[in-house]
Design an enzyme around this catalytic site. Structure first.
Site, mmCIF file in Angstrom:
data_model
loop_
_atom_site.group_PDB
_atom_site.id
_atom_site.type_symbol
_atom_site.label_atom_id
_atom_site.label_comp_id
_atom_site.label_asym_id
_atom_site.label_seq_id
_atom_site.Cartn_x
_atom_site.Cartn_y
_atom_site.Cartn_z
ATOM 1 N N GLN A 164 -5.383 3.806 -6.849
ATOM 2 C CA GLN A 164 -6.473 3.955 -5.873
ATOM 3 C C GLN A 164 -6.830 5.432 -5.835
ATOM 4 O O GLN A 164 -6.042 6.261 -5.402
ATOM 5 C CB GLN A 164 -6.027 3.493 -4.477
ATOM 6 C CG GLN A 164 -7.145 3.598 -3.448
ATOM 7 C CD GLN A 164 -6.625 3.710 -2.022
ATOM 8 O OE1 GLN A 164 -5.449 3.998 -1.795
ATOM 9 N NE2 GLN A 164 -7.501 3.498 -1.048
ATOM 10 N N THR A 207 -6.802 2.096 4.200
ATOM 11 C CA THR A 207 -6.011 0.903 3.882
ATOM 12 C C THR A 207 -6.876 -0.263 3.403
ATOM 13 O O THR A 207 -6.452 -1.054 2.554
ATOM 14 C CB THR A 207 -5.169 0.475 5.098
ATOM 15 O OG1 THR A 207 -6.012 0.464 6.262
ATOM 16 C CG2 THR A 207 -4.021 1.435 5.357
ATOM 17 N N GLY A 266 -1.342 6.416 0.117
ATOM 18 C CA GLY A 266 -1.724 7.428 1.111
ATOM 19 C C GLY A 266 -1.062 8.765 0.805
ATOM 20 O O GLY A 266 0.027 8.816 0.238
ATOM 21 N N ASN A 281 0.030 -2.840 16.187
ATOM 22 C CA ASN A 281 -0.082 -3.464 14.866
ATOM 23 C C ASN A 281 1.031 -2.940 13.965
ATOM 24 O O ASN A 281 1.203 -1.744 13.815
ATOM 25 C CB ASN A 281 -1.459 -3.109 14.284
ATOM 26 C CG ASN A 281 -1.576 -3.491 12.820
ATOM 27 O OD1 ASN A 281 -0.964 -4.468 12.387
ATOM 28 N ND2 ASN A 281 -2.358 -2.737 12.073
ATOM 29 N N ARG A 332 1.325 13.991 6.927
ATOM 30 C CA ARG A 332 2.202 14.328 8.061
ATOM 31 C C ARG A 332 3.647 14.591 7.625
ATOM 32 O O ARG A 332 4.437 15.131 8.380
ATOM 33 C CB ARG A 332 2.133 13.209 9.115
ATOM 34 C CG ARG A 332 0.822 13.196 9.884
ATOM 35 C CD ARG A 332 0.620 11.896 10.665
ATOM 36 N NE ARG A 332 0.101 10.808 9.820
ATOM 37 C CZ ARG A 332 -0.176 9.578 10.260
ATOM 38 N NH1 ARG A 332 0.022 9.271 11.528
ATOM 39 N NH2 ARG A 332 -0.631 8.649 9.434
ATOM 40 N N LEU A 349 0.845 -1.198 0.000
ATOM 41 C CA LEU A 349 0.000 0.000 0.000
ATOM 42 C C LEU A 349 0.878 1.244 0.000
ATOM 43 O O LEU A 349 1.698 1.441 0.895
ATOM 44 C CB LEU A 349 -0.921 0.006 1.217
ATOM 45 C CG LEU A 349 -1.772 -1.249 1.401
ATOM 46 C CD1 LEU A 349 -2.823 -1.017 2.495
ATOM 47 C CD2 LEU A 349 -2.444 -1.677 0.102
#
Ligand code: UD1
Ligand code: MG
Length: 521
Positions: free
Chosen positions: A104, A110, A16, A204, A20, A13
């Site tokens: 995407q 996600t 994004g 995680n 930040r 992935l």
């Protein structure tokens, strides 16, 4: 681990926005130790899954292959509208096949990102049975960790296996929630967590193995959170509710740290740098001061080479054995042979053959080639030029767009004037055994024949024939030197050489004075 040949689909992935980071560059394209974050992840996956095809340099990066059987692999990299920028940042293609680039748009989290890859991976001739999901912003992940995760996934026959880490004071990670018997209950994102949940140490990592059919069908069950995002992590709760078998592997938090801002970027770089230096030191390279030594991933350094403090080595650089590099050297995209010295100098896109040396305080620019034994001393610059074997170029000179024959002496202040008034660059060809006197200028295009001698301070505008002794401004040939016979003993030859030089310098001084007097008039 038992050998497995089930096809694995790797979904990385990388779509994004990475707000930040506060950057115009997509987050996963930011570099750490010379590679885009995403490339680190891609290489780790490749090293884990296709050990037979991984290059030996992977071993130097700690990805020892352990003789595992290769999996069949398909890669899908999920990117957003900046996909071109991301693609350009990747300089590695897995030997098992180029990744599928999946768009995407818009980026809805996600969970949505993995869904974007579904159509591509399920329509492959051999659709993968296992899906490894990785995040492009976790450049520290190691191949052996991915292998351990896959092994656990296969061994337990779990529907979903994911990697967790224990952190002292975890920041923006999703927290792993377990019930009173220690069984996984779900993952809560930091931004949605209660104070008690935030205090949980297990986080995680963002690295998961799924049974493909289960994953593809359950993705549609994810609902959006109030921020409009679909979280992949919610699948853990889905599995718990279904009673589907779940497994976890505990990794080091250092390794699974996601980079979300530039503070974390610097931290990731520090960790990767430490790994690279450690591997080099254990392979027989002396690094005098690891704290001030910066070496990129993929750089190779031979045994018994000494890297002195304050040195940066980057790009596709290969350094041989028994060299001394630094202190304060910067080497980029260069090849340096055995027994070379690069002292306090910049070496960029250059080649240094064995036993050549540069520095201190010199600059080898792109296209510079030092043949064996060539010596570039202080405050000198070589660009797009070849210095022949044992050329001596000790101080304050510039040699650009040139070829200098073997054993030629380039005295202090020699300059090739390669750039002409017509805005073009021209070449300078200097033969072997030539003596270029101090402060002489060679105005290109120009050829100076073998064994010629150029007097100090001359401005050479016309070709000088072999053996020609040229002086003045502009320099003209005043006489010819005889090359000592080849069969003469070395000492005699040297004497003759020196006598000729002395002869010329005397003659030259007189002529130069006349020329200068005339110039003053
Ligand atoms: C995510 C996990 C979190 C985990 C952490 C580990 C979720 C919901 N949360 O949080 O539990 O502890 O990673 O680093 O998964 N991406 C897309 N498309 C999107 C959104 C993200 O491709 O629509 C990519 C990003 O480029 C990034 C990765 O997914 O590479 C993770 O996204 P990010 O926003 O960094 O998630 P975290 O907040 O770090
Ligand atoms: Mg992240």
């Amino acid at each position: 681990m038992r050998p497995v040949r089930r096809p694995v689909g790797v979904v990385i992935l990388a779509a994004g926005k990475g707000t930040r980071m506060r950057s115009r560059l997509p987050k996963v394209a930011h570099q750490v130790v010379g590679r885009a974050m995403l490339e680190h992840v891609l290489r780790a996956a490749n090293a884990a899954l296709a050990p037979a095809t991984e290059s030996p340099s992977a071993d130097a990066e700690g990805d020892s292959t352990g003789g595992q059987t290769a999996y069949a692999i398909a890669y899908a990299i999920v990117v957003g509208h900046e996909r071109e920028q991301v693609r350009e940042a990747i300089h590695f293609t897995p030997p098992t096949g180029a990744p599928h680039w999946i768009l995407q748009e818009p980026q809805l989290g996600t969970g949505d990102a993995v869904r974007a890859a579904r159509a591509t991976l399920t329509s492959l001739p051999t659709p993968p049975a296992t899906i490894l999901v990785l995040y492009g912003d976790t450049p520290l992940v190691r191949a052996e960790t991915l292998r351990a995760l896959l092994a656990e996934h296969e061994h337990t026959n779990a529907t979903l296996t994911f990697l967790t880490g224990i952190a002292d004071r975890p920041t923006d990670y999703g927290r792993v929630i377990r019930d009173e018997r220690g069984r996984i209950a779900g993952i809560v994102e930091a931004r949605h967590a209660t104070v008690e949940q935030l205090a949980l140490p297990e986080v995680n990592s963002g690295i998961y193995c799924f049974q493909a059919d289960w994953l593809w069908s359950r993705l549609d069950r994810l609902g959006p959170h109030e921020n409009g995002e679909y979280y992949l992590t919610d699948l853990i709760e889905v599995a718990v509710r279904e009673g589907a078998p779940l497994a976890t592997v505990s990794g080091s938090i250092e390794e699974t740290g996601g980079v979300n801002d530039r503070v974390q970027l610097a931290e990731a770089a520090r960790v990767l740098r430490e790994r690279i230096l450690r591997d080099l030191m254990l392979s027989g390279v002396t690094i005098e001061d690891p704290a001030t030594t910066y070496i990129d991933a993929g750089v190779r350094v031979g045994q018994d080479t000494i890297i002195r403090p304050g040195t940066t080595i980057s790009g596709a650089t290969l350094i041989g054995e028994r060299c001394v590099i630094g202190p304060q050297s910067v080497i980029r995209d260069s090849q340096i042979g055995d027994d070379c010295l690069a002292l306090a100098s910049w070496v960029e896109e250059a080649v240094m053959e064995p036993r050549s040396r540069v520095g201190p305080m010199s600059h080898l620019r792109p296209g510079a080639r030092l043949t064996s034994g060539a010596n570039v001393g202080n405050f000198a610059e070589v660009k797009n030029a070849m210095l022949g074997a044992d050329v001596q170029m000790h101080h304050f000179s510039y040699v650009g767009d040139a070829s200098i024959g073997a054993r030629t002496n380039v005295a202090a202040g020699v300059i090739t004037s390669n750039f002409s008034a017509d805005g073009k660059k021209y070449r300078t060809e200097v033969g072997e055994d030539v003596f270029l006197g101090s402060d002489s200028q060679l105005v290109a295009p120009i050829t100076v024949g073998d064994y010629a001698m150029i007097g100090g301070g001359s401005v050479v505008r016309r070709d000088v024939p072999p053996g020609g002794v040229a002086v003045g401004i502009p320099a003209r040939v005043i006489k010819h030197r005889q090359k000592p016979e080849a069969e003469q003993p070395a000492e005699q030859a040297q004497d003759a050489h020196e006598a000729a030089a002395q002869d010329t310098i005397e003659g030259m001084n007189a002529t130069d004075r006349t020329a200068m007097d005339r110039a003053r008039e």
